[in-house]
Design a protein around this motif. Structure first.
Motif, PDB file in Angstrom:
ATOM      1  N   GLU A 185      13.343 -32.186 -32.653  1.00 10.01           N
ATOM      2  CA  GLU A 185      14.335 -31.682 -33.610  1.00 10.01           C
ATOM      3  C   GLU A 185      15.108 -32.823 -34.246  1.00 10.01           C
ATOM      4  O   GLU A 185      15.444 -32.774 -35.435  1.00 10.01           O
ATOM      5  N   SER A 190      12.685 -29.555 -36.395  1.00  5.07           N
ATOM      6  CA  SER A 190      12.100 -28.309 -35.885  1.00  5.07           C
ATOM      7  C   SER A 190      11.330 -28.542 -34.594  1.00  5.07           C
ATOM      8  O   SER A 190      10.921 -29.664 -34.294  1.00  5.07           O
ATOM      9  N   PRO A 192       7.898 -27.709 -32.583  1.00  7.58           N
ATOM     10  CA  PRO A 192       6.525 -27.304 -32.946  1.00  7.58           C
ATOM     11  C   PRO A 192       6.195 -25.903 -32.431  1.00  7.58           C
ATOM     12  O   PRO A 192       6.677 -25.486 -31.375  1.00  7.58           O
ATOM     13  N   LYS A 193       5.358 -25.183 -33.162  1.00 11.76           N
ATOM     14  CA  LYS A 193       5.018 -23.807 -32.814  1.00 11.76           C
ATOM     15  C   LYS A 193       4.337 -23.704 -31.460  1.00 11.76           C
ATOM     16  O   LYS A 193       4.499 -22.717 -30.747  1.00 11.76           O
ATOM     17  N   TRP A 194       3.551 -24.740 -31.107  1.00 14.62           N
ATOM     18  CA  TRP A 194       2.821 -24.667 -29.840  1.00 14.62           C
ATOM     19  C   TRP A 194       3.750 -24.652 -28.637  1.00 14.62           C
ATOM     20  O   TRP A 194       3.351 -24.274 -27.531  1.00 14.62           O
ATOM     21  N   SER A 196       5.970 -22.666 -27.863  1.00 12.32           N
ATOM     22  CA  SER A 196       6.214 -21.305 -27.364  1.00 12.32           C
ATOM     23  C   SER A 196       4.996 -20.739 -26.644  1.00 12.32           C
ATOM     24  O   SER A 196       5.027 -19.595 -26.196  1.00 12.32           O
ATOM     25  N   ASN A 197       3.923 -21.526 -26.526  1.00 14.43           N
ATOM     26  CA  ASN A 197       2.701 -21.046 -25.863  1.00 14.43           C
ATOM     27  C   ASN A 197       2.213 -22.041 -24.819  1.00 14.43           C
ATOM     28  O   ASN A 197       1.016 -22.275 -24.678  1.00 14.43           O
TER      29      ASN A 197
END
Length: 221
Positions: A185, A190, A192-194, A196-197
Motif C-alpha cells: 500500500e 493498493s 494485490p487481489k491475490w 484475499s486467496n
C-alpha cells in the motif's frame, strides 16, 4: 607486503538519509544456486530488486545470467508505467550488471535513472538486497520443512518458494511518515487481489482429471 594486505576499513554504520520517495533508490543483486547431484533446478540464477523506502521486492529466476538484463528492463518499465519514478539503481559491477547498465541507457529503453556501482568486495553498500537474499533463502527452508517437502524436490521448487516469500513480505505492515500500512500500500496504494486467496504452502489439493469418456465409479481428480 602481501602478508599484511587487507581491505580498507569501512564503517559498520552509516548516517545516509533514508529515501523520501518510492523508487528514489533501488538495490539489485543476483544469486546463483549450486545444485547437488541428484537434484534438479532449471532456473538456478535468481535476481532480486529491493526498494530502499518500502522494502518491496521484485524477484525473478533465470536459466542463465544472460537472461537477466532484458527481463530486468521489463520489470523497471512496469514500475515506471505504475507511476513510480526510479531515480537510482545500485548494484555491483559484475558482467551481467554492466550489460544491464548499457541496456537501460540504450535507445530501446532510455531509462532516466542513475546507475550506482558498488566497490569490489563491499556487500555492505548493497546490504538491503544482500540480507534479503539470505533471509528469503532461510525462510524457504522453513517452508519446505513445515510442508514436509522431500529434499530431492526442494531445489526444483525453490524459485516458486522464493517468489512467494518476496510477495508475502509486501503484505507486512510498516510505518512510514507516521502512517501504518502494508508495504504494498505504501508502494502503489493498493493490496494485490491475490492477497484475499492465500493458501498454506504445501497444502494438498485436487486437480480435476475428468475426460469426456470416463467410467462412472472412477475418480474425477
Amino acid at each position: 607486503t602481501n602478508a599484511k594486505a587487507k581491505q580498507k576499513n569501512i564503517p559498520k554504520e552509516t548516517k545516509s538519509e533514508e529515501p523520501k520517495t518510492n523508487g528514489a533508490l533501488m538495490h539489485l543483486d543476483m544469486m546463483s544456486v549450486k545444485v547437488p547431484s541428484g537434484a534438479s533446478l532449471t532456473r538456478p540464477n535468481f535476481r532480486l530488486i529491493v526498494d530502499a523506502r518500502t522494502r518491496v521486492e521484485f524477484f525473478e529466476a533465470y536459466s542463465t545470467k544472460g537472461e537477466m538484463p532484458d527481463s530486468t528492463c521489463r520489470t523497471l518499465k512496469a514500475i515506471y508505467d505504475d507511476g513510480i519514478e526510479i531515480k537510482a539503481l545500485r548494484m555491483d559491477n559484475g558482467g551481467e550488471n554492466q550489460t544491464l547498465a548499457k541496456m537501460m541507457k540504450s535507445k530501446d529503453w532510455k531509462f532516466p535513472l542513475k546507475v550506482e556501482f558498488t566497490p569490489r568486495a563491499t556487500p555492505q553498500f548493497n546490504s538491503l538486497v544482500e540480507t534479503a537474499f539470505a533471509y528469503n533463502t532461510r525462510r524457504a527452508v522453513a517452508l519446505f520443512v513445515a510442508a514436509h517437502v522431500p529434499k530431492k524436490w526442494r531445489y526444483m521448487m525453490l524459485p516458486w518458494a522464493m517468489m512467494l516469500i518476496s510477495d508475502l513480505k509486501a503484505l507486512n505492515p510498516i510505518c512510514l511518515d507516521g502512517i501504518t500500512k502494508t508495504r504494498m500500500e505504501h508502494w502503489n496504494g493498493s493490496i494485490p487481489k491475490w492477497a484475499s486467496n492465500l493458501r498454506t504452502f504445501g497444502e494438498a489439493g485436487t486437480v480435476t482429471t475428468k475426460s469426456t469418456v470416463q467410467a462412472k465409479l472412477e475418480d474425477r481428480g
